[in-house]
Design an enzyme around this catalytic site. Structure first.
Site, PDB file in Angstrom:
ATOM      1  N   ASN A  78     -13.736 -10.244  22.163  1.00  0.00           N
ATOM      2  CA  ASN A  78     -13.981 -10.859  20.865  1.00  0.00           C
ATOM      3  C   ASN A  78     -12.689 -10.823  20.053  1.00  0.00           C
ATOM      4  O   ASN A  78     -11.900  -9.885  20.133  1.00  0.00           O
ATOM      5  CB  ASN A  78     -15.146 -10.194  20.125  1.00  0.00           C
ATOM      6  CG  ASN A  78     -14.969  -8.717  19.868  1.00  0.00           C
ATOM      7  OD1 ASN A  78     -14.519  -7.967  20.740  1.00  0.00           O
ATOM      8  ND2 ASN A  78     -15.333  -8.271  18.672  1.00  0.00           N
ATOM      9  N   GLU A  80     -11.634 -11.477  16.159  1.00  0.00           N
ATOM     10  CA  GLU A  80     -12.126 -11.711  14.803  1.00  0.00           C
ATOM     11  C   GLU A  80     -11.086 -12.404  13.932  1.00  0.00           C
ATOM     12  O   GLU A  80      -9.898 -12.416  14.247  1.00  0.00           O
ATOM     13  CB  GLU A  80     -12.523 -10.380  14.147  1.00  0.00           C
ATOM     14  CG  GLU A  80     -13.723  -9.749  14.773  1.00  0.00           C
ATOM     15  CD  GLU A  80     -14.173  -8.490  14.072  1.00  0.00           C
ATOM     16  OE1 GLU A  80     -15.277  -8.035  14.395  1.00  0.00           O
ATOM     17  OE2 GLU A  80     -13.429  -7.946  13.211  1.00  0.00           O
ATOM     18  N   CYS A  89     -16.399 -14.953  20.161  1.00  0.00           N
ATOM     19  CA  CYS A  89     -17.019 -13.875  20.940  1.00  0.00           C
ATOM     20  C   CYS A  89     -16.349 -13.720  22.303  1.00  0.00           C
ATOM     21  O   CYS A  89     -15.737 -14.657  22.814  1.00  0.00           O
ATOM     22  CB  CYS A  89     -18.503 -14.162  21.148  1.00  0.00           C
ATOM     23  SG  CYS A  89     -19.436 -14.277  19.613  1.00  0.00           S
ATOM     24  N   GLU A  91     -17.726 -13.520  25.262  1.00  0.00           N
ATOM     25  CA  GLU A  91     -18.304 -14.394  26.276  1.00  0.00           C
ATOM     26  C   GLU A  91     -17.699 -15.796  26.201  1.00  0.00           C
ATOM     27  O   GLU A  91     -17.324 -16.384  27.214  1.00  0.00           O
ATOM     28  CB  GLU A  91     -19.829 -14.499  26.097  1.00  0.00           C
ATOM     29  CG  GLU A  91     -20.540 -13.167  26.186  1.00  0.00           C
ATOM     30  CD  GLU A  91     -20.702 -12.450  24.847  1.00  0.00           C
ATOM     31  OE1 GLU A  91     -21.707 -11.735  24.694  1.00  0.00           O
ATOM     32  OE2 GLU A  91     -19.829 -12.598  23.961  1.00  0.00           O
ATOM     33  N   CYS A 126     -24.756 -13.479  21.694  1.00  0.00           N
ATOM     34  CA  CYS A 126     -25.351 -14.147  20.539  1.00  0.00           C
ATOM     35  C   CYS A 126     -25.911 -15.514  20.966  1.00  0.00           C
ATOM     36  O   CYS A 126     -25.692 -15.975  22.093  1.00  0.00           O
ATOM     37  CB  CYS A 126     -24.316 -14.310  19.428  1.00  0.00           C
ATOM     38  SG  CYS A 126     -23.064 -15.582  19.743  1.00  0.00           S
ATOM     39  N   CYS A 129     -23.211 -18.079  22.088  1.00  0.00           N
ATOM     40  CA  CYS A 129     -22.709 -17.804  23.444  1.00  0.00           C
ATOM     41  C   CYS A 129     -23.731 -18.220  24.493  1.00  0.00           C
ATOM     42  O   CYS A 129     -23.368 -18.779  25.529  1.00  0.00           O
ATOM     43  CB  CYS A 129     -22.360 -16.327  23.592  1.00  0.00           C
ATOM     44  SG  CYS A 129     -20.865 -15.868  22.689  1.00  0.00           S
TER      45      CYS A 129
END
Length: 172
Positions: A78, A80, A89, A91, A126, A129
């Site tokens: 991830n 940010e 993210c 993934e 999430c 993803c």
């Protein structure tokens, strides 16, 4: 690279893709393109990349390792951003890296994560993803490993985590 021993070998700076091409990792004489990798090796790859996560705001680090149909493994973390919306993210980072290398068919992904990189619970992808996974993967075949360790993990099919997902065939 050979992952039979569970080691994750890679120099990220020179080779962002790992390849499993040992004939011992393939099954069946009639299916030479089917690549087999032990799930713990894929999970270890996710754990190995986890410290690279860039999470200065949430301090929640996530690592992912994506297995392409070709046998390549693409890792992701991830990343940010101070304004949060541009955050990516782990993934999706793995998927976007794979697609940028020409891979568009996938077999499995391993995901791990936790606050400050300490993995003490199962961390699920999430919704965004899951939708990216749905774009490239068959829901009844694609495997998602959610791991607390290489030996403590749960296995799901994408169809279990995204029932009634919207896919490319829905636009035909």
């Amino acid at each position: 690279m050979n992952y039979r021993d569970g080691r994750h070998k890679q120099n990220e700076k020179t080779n962002p893709v790992k390849k499993i091409n040992d004939d011992n990792n393939k099954t069946g004489d009639n299916d030479r393109n089917k690549v087999v990798i032990p799930e713990d090796a894929l999970i270890r790859a996710a754990f190995k990349i986890l410290p690279m996560a860039y999470a200065p705001y949430s301090h929640f680090h996530v690592g992912a390792a994506l297995l392409g149909k070709s046998g390549n493994i693409y890792t992701g973390i991830n990343i940010e951003n101070v304004s949060y919306t541009p955050t990516n993210c782990a993934e999706r980072t793995a998927f976007f890296k794979a697609v940028s290398h020409g891979e568009k068919e996938f077999k499995a992904i391993a995901v791990c994560g936790g606050r400050d990189g300490i993995v003490d619970s199962y961390v699920f992808p999430c919704g965004v993803c899951r939708q990216v996974m749905r774009e490239f993967c068959r829901p009844e075949d694609f495997i998602i490993y959610i791991a607390k360790s290489p030996k403590d993990y749960r296995e799901y099919k994408l169809k279990e985590l995204l029932p009634y997902g919207f896919g490319p065939e829905d636009l035909k």
